[in-house]
Write an enzyme that holds these catalytic residues in place. Structure first.
Site, short mmCIF file in Angstrom:
data_model
loop_
_atom_site.label_atom_id
_atom_site.label_comp_id
_atom_site.label_asym_id
_atom_site.label_seq_id
_atom_site.Cartn_x
_atom_site.Cartn_y
_atom_site.Cartn_z
N HIS A 72 1.63 18.35 7.25
CA HIS A 72 1.35 18.26 5.83
C HIS A 72 -0.09 18.51 5.63
O HIS A 72 -0.99 17.56 6.12
CB HIS A 72 1.75 16.81 5.24
CG HIS A 72 3.18 16.65 4.95
ND1 HIS A 72 3.38 16.03 3.95
CD2 HIS A 72 4.14 17.15 5.51
CE1 HIS A 72 4.97 16.00 3.70
NE2 HIS A 72 5.11 16.80 4.56
N TYR A 200 1.45 10.08 -4.20
CA TYR A 200 1.02 8.77 -4.66
C TYR A 200 0.74 8.43 -5.85
O TYR A 200 0.04 9.33 -6.51
CB TYR A 200 -0.25 8.38 -3.82
CG TYR A 200 -0.23 8.27 -2.38
CD1 TYR A 200 -0.18 9.43 -1.49
CD2 TYR A 200 -0.08 7.17 -1.69
CE1 TYR A 200 -0.10 9.37 -0.14
CE2 TYR A 200 -0.18 6.92 -0.30
CZ TYR A 200 -0.06 8.05 0.47
OH TYR A 200 -0.05 7.90 1.93
N PRO A 292 -0.25 -0.52 3.42
CA PRO A 292 0.17 0.77 4.07
C PRO A 292 -0.24 1.96 3.19
O PRO A 292 0.23 3.21 3.57
CB PRO A 292 1.91 0.77 4.09
CG PRO A 292 2.14 -0.47 3.29
CD PRO A 292 0.88 -1.28 3.19
N LYS A 296 -2.10 3.87 7.42
CA LYS A 296 -3.32 3.91 8.55
C LYS A 296 -2.69 2.49 9.79
O LYS A 296 -3.21 2.55 10.75
CB LYS A 296 -4.42 3.23 8.05
CG LYS A 296 -5.30 4.23 7.47
CD LYS A 296 -5.74 5.42 8.39
CE LYS A 296 -5.85 6.64 7.54
NZ LYS A 296 -5.21 7.89 8.41
N TYR A 384 -8.05 9.91 5.48
CA TYR A 384 -6.39 10.08 5.52
C TYR A 384 -6.09 10.91 6.89
O TYR A 384 -5.26 10.56 7.32
CB TYR A 384 -6.22 10.81 4.43
CG TYR A 384 -4.50 10.52 3.93
CD1 TYR A 384 -3.71 11.33 4.73
CD2 TYR A 384 -4.17 9.58 3.50
CE1 TYR A 384 -2.48 11.24 4.45
CE2 TYR A 384 -2.87 9.58 2.84
CZ TYR A 384 -1.78 10.16 3.84
OH TYR A 384 -0.46 10.08 3.56
P1 FAS Z 1 4.44 -4.17 16.02
O1 FAS Z 1 4.75 -5.33 15.19
O2 FAS Z 1 5.43 -2.81 15.45
O3 FAS Z 1 5.32 -4.44 17.31
C1 FAS Z 1 4.85 -5.91 17.89
C2 FAS Z 1 6.18 -6.06 18.95
O4 FAS Z 1 5.97 -7.31 19.66
C3 FAS Z 1 7.40 -6.47 18.14
O5 FAS Z 1 8.42 -5.44 18.72
C4 FAS Z 1 7.91 -7.78 18.31
O6 FAS Z 1 9.09 -7.88 18.56
C5 FAS Z 1 7.19 -8.01 19.57
N1 FAS Z 1 6.72 -9.61 19.62
C6 FAS Z 1 6.23 -10.33 18.72
N2 FAS Z 1 5.95 -11.51 19.28
C7 FAS Z 1 6.36 -11.35 20.60
C8 FAS Z 1 6.34 -12.46 21.80
N3 FAS Z 1 5.65 -13.63 21.46
N4 FAS Z 1 6.58 -11.89 22.88
C9 FAS Z 1 7.01 -10.54 23.13
N5 FAS Z 1 7.09 -9.94 22.02
C10 FAS Z 1 6.88 -10.15 20.84
N6 FAS Z 1 2.29 1.34 8.91
C11 FAS Z 1 1.94 2.59 8.44
O7 FAS Z 1 1.09 3.24 8.74
N7 FAS Z 1 2.71 3.17 7.30
C12 FAS Z 1 4.00 2.30 6.83
O8 FAS Z 1 4.63 2.65 5.93
C13 FAS Z 1 3.90 0.99 7.33
N8 FAS Z 1 4.95 0.06 6.92
C14 FAS Z 1 5.22 -1.22 7.47
C15 FAS Z 1 6.33 -1.92 6.98
C16 FAS Z 1 6.29 -3.33 7.62
C17 FAS Z 1 7.59 -4.31 7.04
C18 FAS Z 1 5.75 -3.74 8.62
C19 FAS Z 1 5.76 -5.08 9.15
C20 FAS Z 1 4.33 -2.74 9.06
C21 FAS Z 1 4.48 -1.51 8.33
N9 FAS Z 1 3.25 -0.45 8.96
C22 FAS Z 1 3.14 0.53 8.19
C23 FAS Z 1 2.47 -0.98 9.79
C24 FAS Z 1 3.31 -0.78 11.30
O9 FAS Z 1 3.75 0.68 11.31
C25 FAS Z 1 2.44 -1.15 12.37
O10 FAS Z 1 0.88 -0.72 12.04
C26 FAS Z 1 2.84 -0.87 13.67
O11 FAS Z 1 4.00 -1.29 13.76
C27 FAS Z 1 1.83 -1.67 14.74
O12 FAS Z 1 2.54 -1.32 16.09
P2 FAS Z 1 2.18 -2.76 16.84
O13 FAS Z 1 0.92 -2.97 17.17
O14 FAS Z 1 3.14 -2.16 18.29
O15 FAS Z 1 2.96 -3.87 16.42
C1 PHB Z 2 5.90 6.29 4.72
O1 PHB Z 2 6.57 7.52 4.98
O2 PHB Z 2 6.81 5.34 5.11
C2 PHB Z 2 4.66 6.17 4.37
C3 PHB Z 2 3.95 7.07 3.94
C4 PHB Z 2 2.69 7.03 3.72
C5 PHB Z 2 2.31 5.81 3.48
C6 PHB Z 2 2.88 4.75 3.63
C7 PHB Z 2 4.12 4.77 4.05
O3 PHB Z 2 0.86 5.89 3.11
#
Ligand code: FAS
Ligand code: PHB
Length: 389
Positions: A72, A200, A292, A296, A384
């Site tokens: 993109h 956005y 989000p 990032k 970005y």
């Molecule tokens: P994660 O939370 O992905 O992974 C942590 C892992 O540790 C999980 O699998 C969990 O089950 C495990 N865990 C937890 N406690 C534990 C324990 N005690 N023992 C063993 N394992 C354990 N980022 C974006 O850039 N764009 C988005 O649109 C976006 N949407 C999101 C929506 C939601 C609902 C959430 C919660 C986050 C979103 N994020 C988004 C952010 C997301 O992408 C995170 O930045 C990304 O998952 C980070 O990855 P990890 O650091 O691996 O953490």
């Molecule tokens: C998504 O595609 O889930 C998405 C993209 C850009 C954002 C947040 C979420 O800033």
């Protein structure tokens, strides 16, 4: 059991760190609380910085991403009926890649399987011990059996609700938090995207985002009340609200369809300082959270993995512990810039319940400066597409 680096958490941070260390000949064991299916069922990030793409390629897991990732070269920002485009390639010299976090995780799981390196699922009662010694260990339960891993280092990749950050004594850590008075209601639909680039949208009714996973899989979000519930939203109600928040040229051509996933995510900014304690090193959401809006979260986790994997390779391959000692300071320098950008994008594009007329003028003026001044576009584009590691 014994290993060199015990990794807590099998999300993108833990899996990517495990893959990079495995490629460097460093032994790891990954402990994951959930089942593999549960981890792979999560619909989260959708936009990858080139830095994460490069890490995946160097780690030998970039083939599907190279094939299916969609470059993109810009994005659209709208304010009611007004719109402007930020040209990433013109202002920051490169695109971002649209490729779902679910697919990143799938690729990393496939690599973990191929490597034969252990990942233990559905573990519980994870405890980190002797972090301030040179012989830390992890205790956990799996299949009802208590087990122990002796290791040199522990990588806390277990997300915001994990055990790792809490294992740093409270008097040794400082936490910074900002919660936002709204959430994001997101849906996934097997429909063509509203536009070939992300939109956005800041409207009088609140924020909306039009994103995608591929030409027939769209990801949409609307800002919702912080206490809202998915059950309050039929698909039709979602589509109607999304249309209200988009300029008519996009609303009138929006292709709708049944949602195949629907969820609400709260928004918060959070940082834990330091990101290390003794032999424990925090990575990704375990250490920091961003709203989000700036895409990032996942990308910030990738930068931590770059710094920590680099430091661990220097320790094991060159017997140099200096980078490990400097990990937290190096990672936090970039984390705070990501926090600022994500906070700024959220402040620019959302409607806040207590927003004054002056606040609204500030949003309009920020948009006017972006529309009129290429230096403002340049600054947004640089953050970005991804700051350098
Ligand atoms: P994660 O939370 O992905 O992974 C942590 C892992 O540790 C999980 O699998 C969990 O089950 C495990 N865990 C937890 N406690 C534990 C324990 N005690 N023992 C063993 N394992 C354990 N980022 C974006 O850039 N764009 C988005 O649109 C976006 N949407 C999101 C929506 C939601 C609902 C959430 C919660 C986050 C979103 N994020 C988004 C952010 C997301 O992408 C995170 O930045 C990304 O998952 C980070 O990855 P990890 O650091 O691996 O953490
Ligand atoms: C998504 O595609 O889930 C998405 C993209 C850009 C954002 C947040 C979420 O800033």
């Amino acid at each position: 059991m014994r290993t060199q680096v015990a990794i807590i958490g099998g999300g993108p941070s833990g899996l990517l760190l495990g893959q990079i260390l495995h490629k460097a000949g460093i032994d790891t064991i990954i402990l994951e609380r959930q089942s593999r299916d549960h981890v792979l069922s999560r619909i989260r990030a959708g936009v990858l910085e080139q830095g994460l793409v490069d890490l995946m390629t160097q780690a030998g897991v970039g083939d599907r991403l190279a094939r299916d990732g969609i470059p993109h070269h810009g994005t659209i920002l709208t304010h009611d009926e007004k719109e402007l485009r930020i040209d990433f390639t013109r202002h920051a010299g490169r695109p971002v890649i649209v490729y779902g976090q679910t697919e990143v995780t799938r690729d990393l799981y496939a690599a973990r399987d191929a490597s034969g390196a252990p990942i233990l699922h559905e573990v519980s009662d994870v405890e980190l011990h002797d972090l301030d010694s040179d012989r830390p260990h992890v205790r956990f339960t799996q299949n009802g059996k208590s087990q122990r891993i002796d290791c040199d280092y522990i990588a806390g990749c277990d997300g915001f609700h994990g055990v790792s950050r809490q294992s740093i004594p409270s008097e040794k850590r400082r936490e910074f938090e900002k919660t936002y008075p709204f959430g994001w209601l997101g849906i996934l639909s097997e429909t063509p995207p509203a536009h070939h680039e992300l939109i956005y949208a800041n409207s009088g009714r609140g924020f909306a985002l039009c994103s995608m996973r591929n030409p027939m899989l769209s990801r949409y979000y609307v800002q919702c009340r912080v206490d809202d519930h998915v059950d309050n939203w039929t698909d039709q109600a979602f589509w109607d609200e999304l249309r209200h928040r988009l300029p008519s040229q996009y609303a009138d051509t929006l292709v709708t369809g049944p949602s195949i996933e629907k969820s609400i995510a709260p928004l918060r900014s959070f940082v834990c300082e330091p990101m290390q304690y003794g032999r424990l090193f925090l990575c990704g959401d375990a250490a920091h959270i961003v709203p989000p809006t700036g895409a990032k979260g996942l990308n910030a986790a990738a930068a931590d993995v770059f710094y920590l994997s680099d430091a661990l390779q220097r320790r094991y391959l060159d017997q140099d512990v200096q980078a490990l000692e400097g990990y937290s300071a190096r990672a936090l320098a970039r984390v705070w810039k990501i926090e600022r950008f994500s906070w700024w994008m959220t402040s620019l594009l959302h409607r806040f319940p207590d927003q004054s007329e002056f606040d609204l003028r500030m949003q309009q003026t920020e948009m006017a400066m972006l529309a009129e001044d290429n230096r403002a576009k340049h600054t947004l584009a640089l953050s970005y597409v991804g700051l350098p590691y």
